[in-house]
Design an enzyme around this catalytic site. Structure first.
Site, PDB file in Angstrom:
ATOM      1  N   CYS A   2       0.852  -1.180   0.000  1.00  0.00           N
ATOM      2  CA  CYS A   2       0.000   0.000   0.000  1.00  0.00           C
ATOM      3  C   CYS A   2       0.890   1.234   0.000  1.00  0.00           C
ATOM      4  CB  CYS A   2      -0.932   0.100   1.206  1.00  0.00           C
ATOM      5  SG  CYS A   2      -2.070  -1.283   1.341  1.00  0.00           S
ATOM      6  N   ARG A  27       3.317   0.166  -5.284  1.00  0.00           N
ATOM      7  CA  ARG A  27       3.186  -0.456  -3.961  1.00  0.00           C
ATOM      8  C   ARG A  27       1.869  -1.205  -3.787  1.00  0.00           C
ATOM      9  NH1 ARG A  27       6.825   1.548  -0.287  1.00  0.00           N
ATOM     10  NH2 ARG A  27       5.458   0.898   1.406  1.00  0.00           N
ATOM     11  N   TRP A  74      -2.903  -2.592  -1.671  1.00  0.00           N
ATOM     12  CA  TRP A  74      -2.632  -4.004  -1.940  1.00  0.00           C
ATOM     13  C   TRP A  74      -3.339  -4.748  -0.820  1.00  0.00           C
ATOM     14  CZ3 TRP A  74      -0.156  -8.094   0.554  1.00  0.00           C
ATOM     15  CH2 TRP A  74       0.149  -9.201  -0.253  1.00  0.00           C
ATOM     16  N   ASN A 100      -1.081   2.038   5.845  1.00  0.00           N
ATOM     17  CA  ASN A 100      -0.270   0.964   5.268  1.00  0.00           C
ATOM     18  C   ASN A 100       0.201   0.099   6.428  1.00  0.00           C
ATOM     19  OD1 ASN A 100       1.592  -0.622   3.860  1.00  0.00           O
ATOM     20  ND2 ASN A 100       3.215   0.903   4.069  1.00  0.00           N
ATOM     21  N   GLY A 101      -0.095  -1.206   6.383  1.00  0.00           N
ATOM     22  CA  GLY A 101       0.317  -2.115   7.454  1.00  0.00           C
ATOM     23  C   GLY A 101      -0.834  -3.028   7.827  1.00  0.00           C
ATOM     24  N   GLU A 479      16.400 -16.832 -10.701  1.00  0.00           N
ATOM     25  CA  GLU A 479      15.912 -15.478 -10.959  1.00  0.00           C
ATOM     26  C   GLU A 479      15.196 -15.412 -12.315  1.00  0.00           C
ATOM     27  OE1 GLU A 479      15.272 -12.978  -9.413  1.00  0.00           O
ATOM     28  OE2 GLU A 479      15.225 -11.336 -10.834  1.00  0.00           O
ATOM     29  N   LYS A 483      11.316 -14.229 -12.676  1.00  0.00           N
ATOM     30  CA  LYS A 483      10.898 -13.116 -13.539  1.00  0.00           C
ATOM     31  C   LYS A 483       9.857 -13.601 -14.533  1.00  0.00           C
ATOM     32  CE  LYS A 483      12.183 -10.602 -11.989  1.00  0.00           C
ATOM     33  NZ  LYS A 483      12.861  -9.956 -10.905  1.00  0.00           N
ATOM     34  N   GLU A 486       6.469 -14.449 -12.832  1.00  0.00           N
ATOM     35  CA  GLU A 486       5.896 -13.261 -12.200  1.00  0.00           C
ATOM     36  C   GLU A 486       5.156 -12.377 -13.203  1.00  0.00           C
ATOM     37  OE1 GLU A 486       9.130 -10.791 -10.824  1.00  0.00           O
ATOM     38  OE2 GLU A 486       7.871  -9.770  -9.381  1.00  0.00           O
ATOM     39  N   HIS A 502      17.071 -35.638 -10.544  1.00  0.00           N
ATOM     40  CA  HIS A 502      16.628 -36.177  -9.251  1.00  0.00           C
ATOM     41  C   HIS A 502      15.121 -35.992  -9.039  1.00  0.00           C
ATOM     42  CE1 HIS A 502      20.666 -37.145  -7.996  1.00  0.00           C
ATOM     43  NE2 HIS A 502      21.058 -35.935  -8.390  1.00  0.00           N
ATOM     44  N   LYS A 600       5.313  -4.018  -5.221  1.00  0.00           N
ATOM     45  CA  LYS A 600       6.768  -3.821  -5.236  1.00  0.00           C
ATOM     46  C   LYS A 600       7.388  -4.077  -3.871  1.00  0.00           C
ATOM     47  CE  LYS A 600      10.597  -2.387  -7.128  1.00  0.00           C
ATOM     48  NZ  LYS A 600      11.190  -3.351  -8.071  1.00  0.00           N
TER      49      LYS A 600
HETATM   50  C1  AGP Z   1      10.889  -9.705  -7.816  1.00  0.00           C
HETATM   51  O1  AGP Z   1      10.749  -9.236  -9.090  1.00  0.00           O
HETATM   52  C2  AGP Z   1      10.063  -9.065  -6.773  1.00  0.00           C
HETATM   53  N1  AGP Z   1       9.826  -7.720  -6.887  1.00  0.00           N
HETATM   54  C3  AGP Z   1      10.311  -9.591  -5.359  1.00  0.00           C
HETATM   55  O2  AGP Z   1      10.697 -10.916  -5.395  1.00  0.00           O
HETATM   56  C4  AGP Z   1      11.299  -8.774  -4.497  1.00  0.00           C
HETATM   57  O3  AGP Z   1      12.604  -8.991  -4.930  1.00  0.00           O
HETATM   58  C5  AGP Z   1      11.130  -9.203  -3.029  1.00  0.00           C
HETATM   59  O4  AGP Z   1       9.821  -8.901  -2.621  1.00  0.00           O
HETATM   60  C6  AGP Z   1      12.120  -8.559  -2.111  1.00  0.00           C
HETATM   61  O5  AGP Z   1      12.030  -7.161  -2.139  1.00  0.00           O
HETATM   62  P1  AGP Z   1      13.170  -6.245  -1.534  1.00  0.00           P
HETATM   63  O6  AGP Z   1      14.377  -6.421  -2.369  1.00  0.00           O
HETATM   64  O7  AGP Z   1      12.606  -4.863  -1.593  1.00  0.00           O
HETATM   65  O8  AGP Z   1      13.402  -6.722  -0.132  1.00  0.00           O
END
Ligand code: AGP
Length: 605
Positions: A2, A27, A74, A100-101, A479, A483, A486, A502, A600
């Site tokens: 948020c 966010r 969010w 937010n929280g 990674e 990506k 996601e 395995h 994010k």
């Molecule tokens: C990946 O594309 C994401 N945005 C997510 O995995 C992100 O890396 C993760 O939430 C950690 O965020 P941070 O680096 O702000 O701690």
């Protein structure tokens, strides 16, 4: 998650609040809303969906008023809907709140408020807050005292901004969620993150945990929980407003992929002298007592930490990596010869902050490797090392991964220098430091490559995408898969290349695409694994150095990267994988910068 923003000053608040929300949308983007205070009344407008829906709803409405607040959501409590969108108000619309929280004790507060006749319109935890404030106002308290009394009742995490009909002053506080003050010429702002107000001011005050701030037309006042005035440093932020805008790009993700050469140069600038890593936070000798490194991180940052741990082990340092969200439940023994490194782009990820706090309660030293100066991680850790990538807005992390790895490579360099390791590890890391110098230019050639787009088209019908790698290629494979899933929503998994046989090999069919990362080290082993998949009908895309002839000859398609030290080739290969995911998502028409269900900065555990 948020994003919240509040603004008080001269001139109408509406347009600045909307601009702020649009910049905070990374966010959360389930719903958005604003509240404007004017002449003793509060007008609220909120809509399910992205901020564009809110803009459309505001079309033709005149909302005068110099003071107000906004929220982009969010969801944590209650599905995305108009009713669950913030700001939330009390029964008489005298108080509006953006939060937010998570308020942990909202259930019991809601029950007692209901008993006293309060009606609730939403399923959110937040809605208890305006009702609590309204009760205190009814008892005759001043707006500020009513706000404080209500906050005293809350358990959980919160950044709160509150507007009350009887005053233009906006009240805000933070506890476990970020909040930064923006000090402009004509107006003062408070927001979850500085990009919210970067268009209007680059002068900021990073609020500390449990700070209270009152922003009024004539300025701001910061106090502690008991009301004692506090002085907090006023700083200039060196992010450019343009850095947080898309410009001619259709997506932030593509812009941020292209920004990687610049981001890397910023991360490395002035940090290598005469072949030695020089880090302002770690003067020579300051790491000589460290025997173990324990990384904590999530998501992409976890993969960067894994990559960094390989580099540290090559520097002769014992390094392990823990997922932040498991660290508290499966703690690693920590002593005074251990350095706990939290890798976090935002510096606000709740899981990583929780892990950092576990470490802070141990004899170990802590270090935050982060992109955000003034973030909670940077302020709470004993040391901080900034990756200097500039703002990253796309939910999918791209340039920050590269900059995190480059920064951790510098740290590996600092370790070999401090430990006076000598021998192989010094030579190996010396070559990595030399390679770092050529890394930005090498990335430049990869970002311009047309190969990933063509392959994204050619292989758009696969049922699964498996990413394989070994050594530094393993975190890159993880990674690449993260990506891909996601932003395309297709099934993608990353594996250590040797692990395929395995179990996962049972899933491989002719509809599977294998993406194999080669680095120029131990490639022949990875090729065995590739052939195992090919013999089950899978097509293979190789990613690696131009010079990896055997790999190129074996796979169906190949994305090549310039020659570089194998430890750094993974960074180059990863850029191809970012582009592959980006183009695959574009072909599928996905919401690339705001993938479904994600945000994010994940500020809840
Ligand atoms: C990946 O594309 C994401 N945005 C997510 O995995 C992100 O890396 C993760 O939430 C950690 O965020 P941070 O680096 O702000 O701690």
């Amino acid at each position: 998650m948020c994003g919240i923003i509040a603004r008080v000053g001269n001139g109408g608040a509406l347009e600045e609040l909307m601009a702020g929300l649009e910049n905070l949308e990374y966010r959360g983007y389930d719903s958005a809303g604003i509240a404007i205070q004017s002449g003793g009344t509060i007008e609220v407008c909120k809509r399910e969906g992205e901020t564009s829906e809110l803009r459309a709803a505001l079309e033709g409405r005149s909302l005068p008023g110099n003071s107000g607040l906004g929220h982009t959501r969010w969801s944590t409590h209650g599905r995305p809907s108009d009713a669950n969108a913030h700001p939330h108000t009390d029964c008489q619309n005298r108080v509006a709140v953006a939060h937010n929280g998570i308020i942990q004790n909202h259930g019991s507060l809601r029950a007692e408020l209901r008993e006293r006749g309060h009606r609730f319109e939403s399923e959110t935890d937040t809605e208890v807050v305006p009702h609590l404030i309204a009760e205190e106002l009814d008892l005759g308290m001043s707006p500020e005292a009513a706000f404080r009394a209500a906050v005293d009742r809350l358990e959980g995490s919160y950044a709160l901004a509150v507007t009350i009909d009887s005053t233009e002053t906006v009240f805000a506080t933070r506890h476990g969620s970020p909040l930064v003050l923006g000090v402009g010429y004509d107006a003062t702002y408070v927001a979850s993150d500085a990009p919210a107000f970067l268009d209007f001011t680059d002068t900021v005050v990073y609020l500390e945990e449990d700070d209270y701030v009152a922003i009024a037309p004539d300025g701001y006042r910061i106090t502690d929980a008991s009301g004692t005035p506090l002085e907090r440093p006023v700083e200039s932020i060196n992010w450019d407003a343009g850095d947080a805008q898309k410009g001619a790009y259709s997506h932030f993700m593509r812009k941020e992929i292209d920004e990687q050469p610049v981001a890397l140069r910023q991360a490395l600038e002035g940090r290598i002298e005469d072949g030695t890593a020089t880090l302002e936070q770690f003067p020579p000798g300051s790491l000589s007592d460290i025997e173990h490194v324990v990384f904590v991180a999530c998501g992409t940052s976890y993969h960067a930490a894994m990559y960094g741990s390989v580099l540290l082990r090559r520097a002769g340092v014992t390094a392990t990596v823990a997922r932040s969200n498991e660290f508290a439940y499966d703690p690693t023994p920590l002593d005074d010869r251990t350095l706990v490194i939290a890798v976090t782009q935002s510096g606000e990820t709740a899981d990583t902050l929780a892990a950092l706090r576990v470490a802070a309660g141990s004899p170990s030293r802590t270090l935050a490797v982060t992109n955000v100066v003034g973030s909670t991680a940077a302020r709470e850790a004993d040391h901080s090392l900034f990756i200097q990538a500039g703002p990253e807005i796309g939910v999918a992390a791209t340039k920050t991964f590269s900059s995190q790895v480059a920064t951790l490579a510098l740290l590996a360099g600092r370790f070999v220098a401090d430990r006076d390791s000598g021998g192989d590890s010094t030579d190996r890391i010396g070559r990595v430091l030399d390679g770092l110098d050529r890394l930005p230019a090498a990335v430049e050639t990869v970002v311009g490559s047309a190969g990933p787009e063509a392959l994204a088209r050619e292989f758009s019908d696969a049922s699964s995408y498996f990413f394989l790698g070994r050594g530094v290629g393993y975190p890159v494979a993880l990674e690449g898969a993260l990506k891909f899933k996601e932003i395309t929503y297709d099934h993608a998994e990353g594996f250590a290349a040797g692990e395929l046989k395995h179990g996962p090999l049972a899933l491989v069919t002719e509809d599977t695409v294998i993406v194999a990362v080669f680095t120029g080290r131990h490639d022949e082993k990875t090729l065995h694994n590739v052939r195992e998949a090919q013999s089950r009908g899978a097509s293979v895309i190789g990613v690696g150095p131009e010079s990896a002839v055997a790999a190129r000859d074996t796979v169906e398609e190949y994305l090549s990267v310039p020659a570089l030290e194998p430890e750094l080739v993974g960074v180059l290969a990863n850029v191809h994988l970012q582009l592959l995911a980006y183009h695959a998502a574009a072909i599928r028409g996905r919401s690339i910068d705001k993938p479904r269900n994600l945000a994010k900065s994940v500020t809840v555990e």
